[in-house]
Design a protein around this motif. Structure first.
Motif, PDB file in Angstrom:
ATOM      1  N   ALA A   1     -45.291 -14.771 -13.704  1.00 43.88           N
ATOM      2  CA  ALA A   1     -44.581 -16.040 -13.476  1.00 43.88           C
ATOM      3  C   ALA A   1     -45.602 -17.096 -13.075  1.00 43.88           C
ATOM      4  O   ALA A   1     -46.330 -16.914 -12.105  1.00 43.88           O
ATOM      5  N   ASN A   2     -45.678 -18.144 -13.861  1.00 43.49           N
ATOM      6  CA  ASN A   2     -46.643 -19.218 -13.588  1.00 43.49           C
ATOM      7  C   ASN A   2     -45.911 -20.412 -12.986  1.00 43.49           C
ATOM      8  O   ASN A   2     -45.017 -20.968 -13.615  1.00 43.49           O
ATOM      9  N   TYR A   3     -46.310 -20.787 -11.797  1.00 43.13           N
ATOM     10  CA  TYR A   3     -45.673 -21.938 -11.145  1.00 43.13           C
ATOM     11  C   TYR A   3     -46.706 -23.053 -11.035  1.00 43.13           C
ATOM     12  O   TYR A   3     -47.799 -22.844 -10.524  1.00 43.13           O
TER      13      TYR A   3
ATOM     14  N   TYR B   1     -48.199 -26.911 -12.977  1.00 46.14           N
ATOM     15  CA  TYR B   1     -48.110 -27.951 -14.012  1.00 46.14           C
ATOM     16  C   TYR B   1     -49.480 -28.228 -14.600  1.00 46.14           C
ATOM     17  O   TYR B   1     -50.517 -27.762 -14.099  1.00 46.14           O
ATOM     18  N   LYS B   2     -49.445 -28.996 -15.666  1.00 44.61           N
ATOM     19  CA  LYS B   2     -50.677 -29.482 -16.282  1.00 44.61           C
ATOM     20  C   LYS B   2     -50.531 -30.990 -16.388  1.00 44.61           C
ATOM     21  O   LYS B   2     -49.475 -31.482 -16.800  1.00 44.61           O
TER      22      LYS B   2
ATOM     23  N   TYR C   1     -51.906 -23.958 -11.756  1.00 46.21           N
ATOM     24  CA  TYR C   1     -50.859 -22.930 -11.759  1.00 46.21           C
ATOM     25  C   TYR C   1     -51.177 -21.827 -10.752  1.00 46.21           C
ATOM     26  O   TYR C   1     -52.328 -21.398 -10.646  1.00 46.21           O
TER      27      TYR C   1
ATOM     28  N   SER D   1     -50.154 -18.042 -10.414  1.00 46.47           N
ATOM     29  CA  SER D   1     -49.493 -16.980 -11.179  1.00 46.47           C
ATOM     30  C   SER D   1     -49.167 -15.807 -10.265  1.00 46.47           C
ATOM     31  O   SER D   1     -50.009 -15.401  -9.461  1.00 46.47           O
TER      32      SER D   1
ATOM     33  N   ASP E   1     -34.142 -13.012 -11.700  1.00 45.42           N
ATOM     34  CA  ASP E   1     -33.067 -12.833 -12.684  1.00 45.42           C
ATOM     35  C   ASP E   1     -32.804 -11.373 -13.035  1.00 45.42           C
ATOM     36  O   ASP E   1     -31.767 -11.039 -13.596  1.00 45.42           O
TER      37      ASP E   1
ATOM     38  N   LYS F   1     -39.762 -24.316  -5.101  1.00 45.01           N
ATOM     39  CA  LYS F   1     -39.603 -25.336  -6.133  1.00 45.01           C
ATOM     40  C   LYS F   1     -40.234 -26.677  -5.724  1.00 45.01           C
ATOM     41  O   LYS F   1     -40.902 -27.333  -6.535  1.00 45.01           O
TER      42      LYS F   1
ATOM     43  N   ARG G   1     -44.903 -29.023  -7.932  1.00 41.97           N
ATOM     44  CA  ARG G   1     -45.442 -30.240  -8.562  1.00 41.97           C
ATOM     45  C   ARG G   1     -46.555 -30.894  -7.758  1.00 41.97           C
ATOM     46  O   ARG G   1     -47.010 -31.982  -8.110  1.00 41.97           O
TER      47      ARG G   1
END
Lengths: 94, 305
Positions: free
Chosen positions: A3-5, A7-8, A15, A17, A47, A57, A61
């Motif tokens: 799971a990569n959290y 941005y670029k 990220y 990971s 999930d 979350k 960013r």
């Protein structure tokens, strides 16, 4: 699952990971939660009903700024989160 | 002057502004089947940043769906999306056994039994739509892009999302559609109507790309050439996202932009591979995956009982 959290953007790729297969049976007793000075990690049920760490979350960013203090320029020789995660589930892309 | 006459004269004075960006909202269901024959009916509601879809799955098979624009209220968008198809087929909410919410507004689906991320749902939906050979999924949504790897069962093995800016997303295409005053469905085909393929628009930001597109028009580019330059920019943008996790055979594109051949064919050209074909609307992948998750959960519950 990797799971990569993050941005670029124009300045680069940022990220964190998390290899959830390594994270599920945490051998570090969830040490990432307390190791991160910015308190960016928490445990969630994903999930597929596995309890794993993720990057909150509201932090995804702003990684370039939030993680700056822990990078070498901040005086650290190694990242607190990756050092605390003895299974090696956490990685930084930059 | 009475109110009616005043309103009429205002309407005459200000002709209705055509919304070129507005894509077709549709409701589709299998008229050869009757949902009343199904033992288990599950529903997936995908409340995205731009569009919302409600998908009905009967005994694990796609039965029908409704796709519409997301309003300014996520619970209402979810309700309207589902109501849109239920009204047409004579179904009530009580007839549905399980509802799964997904997408940007998944926690705001009032009647959902469970919320699942769009990443897992798109992988599951793509697995159904493209078959078990699908391994790499590119979800091009309204305001974000995701690159996903999955196994033969549609379970996510690696994912990457860029939701920090709208570059390379459906919203960017809507902006260009409005700027060019060309219906959004025509952008893809028109992007190939150029003698020489132009350089891609260099700005990755939607706002700057709009300014750059305007500059190209002023410099003498035809509209088709500007659209081609923008489609190429979008393709390059999402490919750079994909490259970080790698592209495997069994490539599949989901989301609204998958219906734009101008972007899809350019992505295929850059990657050197063709995407897996499907006859199902790519925009419903997330909601379809959610409904399929619901079906699996119902089966598990039945087994446990």
């Amino acid at each position: 699952m990797i799971a990569n959290y993050g941005y670029k953007d124009g300045s680069g790729e940022y990220y964190i990971s998390i290899d959830t297969d390594k994270c599920i049976d945490c051998a570090a007793d969830r040490a990432c939660l307390t190791a991160c000075p910015k308190n960016m990690f928490e445990i969630i049920t994903d999930d597929y009903d596995d309890e794993v760490a993720w990057v909150k979350k509201e932090c995804t960013r702003t990684l370039a700024y939030s993680c700056t203090e822990c990078k070498p320029a901040g005086g650290y020789t190694s990242l607190p989160c990756t050092t605390a995660c003895t299974p090696g589930a956490i990685k930084h892309s930059w | 002057m009475n109110a009616e006459v005043a309103a009429a004269s205002v309407a005459e004075a200000a002709p209705e502004k055509k919304e070129f960006w507005r894509w077709q909202e549709n409701t589709v269901w299998d008229e050869n089947k009757d949902w009343r024959d199904a033992k288990i009916i599950t529903c997936g509601i995908d409340v995205g940043s731009v569009s919302s879809q409600a998908v009905l799955v009967c005994d694990g098979e796609l039965y029908g769906y409704n796709s519409m624009r997301t309003g300014n209220n996520s619970p209402d968008s979810a309700k309207n999306a589902l109501q849109g198809i239920m009204d047409k087929i004579g179904m009530k909410l009580e007839d549905i056994n399980y509802v799964v919410g997904t997408g940007y507004g998944r926690v705001n689906v009032p009647f959902a039994h469970k919320a699942i991320t769009e990443i897992a749902c798109h992988a599951r939906g793509a697995n159904y739509m493209g078959g078990n050979k699908v391994r790499t999924i590119l979800d091009m949504g309204g305001q974000d892009c995701k690159a996903i790897h999955c196994d033969e069962k549609g379970k996510v093995t690696n994912f990457l999302m860029n939701d920090k800016c709208a570059a390379g997303t459906g919203r960017g295409m809507e902006v260009i559609s409005d700027l060019m005053q060309i219906p959004i469905a025509e952008l893809g085909p028109r992007s190939f109507d150029v003698d020489v393929e132009p350089e891609a628009v260099s700005s990755i930001c939607v706002v700057f790309a709009k300014s750059e597109a305007l500059g190209l028009l002023k410099a003498g580019y035809t509209k088709n050439k500007v659209i081609a330059a923008y489609c190429q920019a979008m393709a390059e943008r999402v490919v750079s996202l994909l490259e970080r996790i790698g592209v495997e055979e069994g490539f599949f594109i989901t989301g609204g932009i998958a219906k734009n051949p101008g972007v899809v064919k350019r992505i295929e050209r850059i990657l050197g591979i063709k995407q897996v074909e499907t006859k199902i609307d790519s925009q419903i992948a997330g909601a379809l995956g959610a409904a399929l998750f619901g079906y699996t959960l119902m089966q598990k519950q039945a087994k446990a009982a």
